[in-house]
Design an enzyme around this catalytic site. Sequence first.
Site, PDB file in Angstrom:
ATOM      1  N   SER A 246     -17.121   4.915  62.544  1.00  0.00           N
ATOM      2  CA  SER A 246     -18.038   4.774  61.414  1.00  0.00           C
ATOM      3  C   SER A 246     -19.459   4.517  61.854  1.00  0.00           C
ATOM      4  O   SER A 246     -19.707   3.976  62.925  1.00  0.00           O
ATOM      5  CB  SER A 246     -17.555   3.663  60.497  1.00  0.00           C
ATOM      6  OG  SER A 246     -18.022   2.431  60.990  1.00  0.00           O
ATOM      7  N   LYS A 247     -20.345   4.924  60.993  1.00  0.00           N
ATOM      8  CA  LYS A 247     -21.762   4.758  61.245  1.00  0.00           C
ATOM      9  C   LYS A 247     -22.084   3.280  61.456  1.00  0.00           C
ATOM     10  O   LYS A 247     -22.881   2.907  62.301  1.00  0.00           O
ATOM     11  CB  LYS A 247     -22.512   5.303  60.026  1.00  0.00           C
ATOM     12  CG  LYS A 247     -23.990   5.206  60.129  1.00  0.00           C
ATOM     13  CD  LYS A 247     -24.630   5.803  58.901  1.00  0.00           C
ATOM     14  CE  LYS A 247     -26.123   5.614  58.963  1.00  0.00           C
ATOM     15  NZ  LYS A 247     -26.791   6.118  57.785  1.00  0.00           N
ATOM     16  N   ARG A 248     -21.415   2.440  60.642  1.00  0.00           N
ATOM     17  CA  ARG A 248     -21.689   1.016  60.692  1.00  0.00           C
ATOM     18  C   ARG A 248     -21.462   0.432  62.088  1.00  0.00           C
ATOM     19  O   ARG A 248     -22.166  -0.455  62.533  1.00  0.00           O
ATOM     20  CB  ARG A 248     -20.818   0.293  59.667  1.00  0.00           C
ATOM     21  CG  ARG A 248     -21.477  -0.941  59.117  1.00  0.00           C
ATOM     22  CD  ARG A 248     -20.522  -1.685  58.208  1.00  0.00           C
ATOM     23  NE  ARG A 248     -19.138  -1.363  58.559  1.00  0.00           N
ATOM     24  CZ  ARG A 248     -18.193  -1.125  57.672  1.00  0.00           C
ATOM     25  NH1 ARG A 248     -18.464  -1.143  56.409  1.00  0.00           N
ATOM     26  NH2 ARG A 248     -16.955  -0.862  58.063  1.00  0.00           N
ATOM     27  N   ASP A 249     -20.446   0.918  62.759  1.00  0.00           N
ATOM     28  CA  ASP A 249     -20.167   0.381  64.097  1.00  0.00           C
ATOM     29  C   ASP A 249     -21.065   1.005  65.158  1.00  0.00           C
ATOM     30  O   ASP A 249     -20.940   0.683  66.334  1.00  0.00           O
ATOM     31  CB  ASP A 249     -18.702   0.614  64.458  1.00  0.00           C
ATOM     32  CG  ASP A 249     -17.783  -0.131  63.496  1.00  0.00           C
ATOM     33  OD1 ASP A 249     -18.059  -1.312  63.249  1.00  0.00           O
ATOM     34  OD2 ASP A 249     -16.822   0.471  62.993  1.00  0.00           O
ATOM     35  N   GLY A 250     -21.924   1.905  64.728  1.00  0.00           N
ATOM     36  CA  GLY A 250     -22.884   2.493  65.674  1.00  0.00           C
ATOM     37  C   GLY A 250     -22.214   3.356  66.732  1.00  0.00           C
ATOM     38  O   GLY A 250     -22.763   3.565  67.810  1.00  0.00           O
TER      39      GLY A 250
END
Length: 477
Positions: A246-250
């Site tokens: 996910s984008k959130r976890d970079g």
Amino acid sequence: MVRTRFAPSPTGYLHIGGLRTALYAYLFAKKNNGKFILRIEDTDQTREVKGAVDVIITALDKAGMKYDEGPIVGGDYGPYVQSERKQIYLDYAQKLLDSGDAYYCFCSKERLEELHKSGATKYDKHCLHISREEAEARIARGESYVIRQNIPESGSMTYHDEVFGDVTVDCKDLEDNILIKSDGMPTYNFANVIDDHLMGITHCIRGVEYLMSTPKYNLLYDALGWERPVYIHLQPIMRDATHKLSKRDGDAGFEDFLAKGFLPHAIVNYIALLGWNPKDNREKMSMQELIDSFSIEGLQKSSSIFDETKMRWLNSLYVKEMPLDEFHEAMKPFYDKYCPNKKVDYKYLSELLQPRVEVLSDVKDKAAFLDMFDMNADKPFDFELFNNKKWKTDVETMKLTIDDCIHVTEKYAGKEEFSEKLNAIAEAKGLKKGQLLWVYRIALTGAAATPGGGEEMVKLFGKGTALARLNKVKSAL
Ligand code: GLU
């Protein structure tokens, strides 16, 4: 003719999973001498990010996936940006209203919230009974409305997916989705059908999140009397057994991996194999090889776990085979970031690093040695470093040989006999080669790990610096 499309929403970011969807659509089109189309799905204007279309176009370009039709290049089925096709969707929505496959809905946000709170899992067709005349009068009075799809209340629908086989959904589980929003824009649920048809898309390749809503889209194809495309739904790429990348976890952006120093084609090659296999265990494959071997049968039904270590390994294979000039060019931004303005021959540094880095940002650690020697300190580095058990050597070896090391460097640095003369010092003092070479390299760099030995380090820093450093060590011994 086969026509596939990649239909991203412009979020300013290209998820590695999105890139893989694009890749499969590209490979399938190219394998079949078809066309690969880029369509921008920007009907959710609240999510719009400036410059986001450029991000997508640049990413596809870097990844080596040239689209045949789409924004900028144009084509016979444009415009390829959904916000520029608003009227088209409205016209088709009218047709569906006429046939009873869609209806106007005036329900307020509050009513829908109430409905939801009361435990309803879907819209209750509250506005379905409103006559066309009444609806049009309310619209003329300026009332806000949406257009919803009218889905049968019972029965079931089955369709065939090329990866998942037959998929059956009960109509009672399907909601009367909004087709046209109150701002006049279509939803994905509507626009994807209209565009896939009008753009002549033959194979719809997209994420598995659309697998269960596809029957709703099929109802729209049927209502409009259109042929359905072939469906190919893809499993997501996972970070581990239970989490998607996910984008959130970079850890999911194509650009993030490029910034880490992965080469675009290595990423493409790696993600091609995450969810598809060529059935012959090949791992390193050029774009042409991917095109030639691609087949829908090779697509996996299960999701795959992203393994960065494996992608690093694949990347290292591509790094090693780059021509030195190209590698050096690619390294420049990484030198600027991690080790700028050193008094070394950077081109030669590239030669030393090329076999030793897996991804270009490895230079951060691999070039740390450039900073280990301090000419201004009393002692340029910690002399404990001279002690090495493996080579059975220590600071005494250095003391014993420093004058000869200086002499040989002075006289032979850059010459062919250099290494022979260095070895001769060891022999003359009754030492093993390794004992001398260890202390010599430490004296030049103050670093336990360097890409290459003393000879390479003299070449990298230059004879002047090498001599200055050896003399500094001598004075501090
Ligand atoms: N815009 C959709 C998305 O980004 C595309 C889905 C599709 O390919 O149909 O998820």
